[in-house]
Design a protein around this motif. Sequence first.
Motif, PDB file in Angstrom:
ATOM      1  N   ARG A   1      40.025  -7.377 -31.238  1.00 14.24           N
ATOM      2  CA  ARG A   1      39.170  -6.660 -30.281  1.00 14.24           C
ATOM      3  C   ARG A   1      39.483  -5.165 -30.299  1.00 14.24           C
ATOM      4  N   TYR A   2      40.774  -4.843 -30.426  1.00 14.07           N
ATOM      5  CA  TYR A   2      41.184  -3.433 -30.482  1.00 14.07           C
ATOM      6  C   TYR A   2      40.580  -2.735 -31.696  1.00 14.07           C
TER       7      TYR A   2
ATOM      8  N   LYS B   1      38.434   1.455 -23.090  1.00 14.45           N
ATOM      9  CA  LYS B   1      38.616   0.094 -23.616  1.00 14.45           C
ATOM     10  C   LYS B   1      39.681   0.070 -24.699  1.00 14.45           C
ATOM     11  N   VAL B   2      39.658   1.085 -25.570  1.00 16.00           N
ATOM     12  CA  VAL B   2      40.660   1.164 -26.646  1.00 16.00           C
ATOM     13  C   VAL B   2      42.058   1.284 -26.038  1.00 16.00           C
TER      14      VAL B   2
ATOM     15  N   THR C   1      36.807  -2.369 -31.264  1.00 20.64           N
ATOM     16  CA  THR C   1      36.472  -1.346 -30.266  1.00 20.64           C
ATOM     17  C   THR C   1      36.814   0.057 -30.776  1.00 20.64           C
TER      18      THR C   1
ATOM     19  N   LYS D   1      34.071   1.138 -33.016  1.00 23.32           N
ATOM     20  CA  LYS D   1      32.911   1.548 -32.227  1.00 23.32           C
ATOM     21  C   LYS D   1      33.142   2.894 -31.568  1.00 23.32           C
ATOM     22  N   HIS D   2      34.366   3.130 -31.099  1.00 24.54           N
ATOM     23  CA  HIS D   2      34.701   4.417 -30.486  1.00 24.54           C
ATOM     24  C   HIS D   2      34.563   5.549 -31.490  1.00 24.54           C
TER      25      HIS D   2
ATOM     26  N   THR E   1      33.831   5.541 -22.126  1.00 25.98           N
ATOM     27  CA  THR E   1      33.943   4.106 -21.842  1.00 25.98           C
ATOM     28  C   THR E   1      34.689   3.385 -22.959  1.00 25.98           C
ATOM     29  N   LEU E   2      34.330   3.693 -24.196  1.00 27.39           N
ATOM     30  CA  LEU E   2      34.991   3.053 -25.334  1.00 27.39           C
ATOM     31  C   LEU E   2      36.451   3.487 -25.451  1.00 27.39           C
ATOM     32  N   LYS E   3      36.723   4.733 -25.123  1.00 22.09           N
ATOM     33  CA  LYS E   3      38.118   5.213 -25.177  1.00 22.09           C
ATOM     34  C   LYS E   3      38.974   4.459 -24.171  1.00 22.09           C
TER      35      LYS E   3
ATOM     36  N   LYS F   1      29.465   7.206 -23.187  1.00 18.35           N
ATOM     37  CA  LYS F   1      29.722   6.105 -24.123  1.00 18.35           C
ATOM     38  C   LYS F   1      31.091   6.271 -24.775  1.00 18.35           C
TER      39      LYS F   1
ATOM     40  N   ALA G   1      31.032   6.259 -32.106  1.00 19.54           N
ATOM     41  CA  ALA G   1      30.439   6.965 -30.957  1.00 19.54           C
ATOM     42  C   ALA G   1      30.836   8.435 -30.951  1.00 19.54           C
TER      43      ALA G   1
END
Length: 246
Positions: A139-140, A66-67, A143, A146-147, A62-64, A59, A150
């Motif tokens: 969005r950045y 996206k960031v 995200t 969220k990162h 994946t988030l990293k 998780k 996580a």
Amino acid sequence: MKQTEEHLKSLIKYDEVSKTGALDPPVIQKEQIPQIIYCHNFEKAIEKRDRAMERYNEKVRTLKEKVEGLESEVNHLTKEIKKRADGSFVGDLMGNTLRGTKPGFFDNAETHNKKAAKYNAILDVVRRLEDQRERAMDRYNDTLEKHNEAVAEANEKLEELTAEALLVIDDDMVSVMDKACKVIQKLSKGQQPGDLLPATESAFLLLKLGPILEDHIDGNSQRRDFKNSLAEVAGMMVELCSNPQL
């Protein structure tokens, strides 16, 4: 000596224990115990912990990604905006920037209108790019939050599972002391005169280990079993030292 190391090869880290001082035992953390004895239960618990952490780590990964992708998108849009808004010498000459297409005071009507039309077209592109960048930044930031959540969740879970894994080291310490005690018993009662020396050294090593390990045992029953085995080792050490064949 080589014989002692061979007899205790699956129980203690011979080289590490040998170099510890008997009168001044080192102070170690519980998580450092596997550096001096073989902790088979702990190894299994760590493997179980690592398997449980795969979901949390995936998780985070994946988030990293996206960031990083969104950060790259924001940087690209900023570069495109800057290229059109701030301009450059070549861009100004080619009429691809706001500065290069801004109508001049001395322009005739036709030139003024052409420049104004191109200026407005570029301005429209810049504004669209700025809107895109603003949405990308939203969005950045979302995200990234969220990162970070996580990462905090993964660290908390790792700490929790590691603490659980450390509990089984109690069983490892008891097991090592018990099995090593049996090794000394077998060697001290053996018929081979050459067994007495490794038996004595083994007992000496365990007596050095005793105070290093005992303080880290949390369970009452494990602590009792450990102390009983250590007392047996001490008793055998006295017998071995009084043996005339040694």
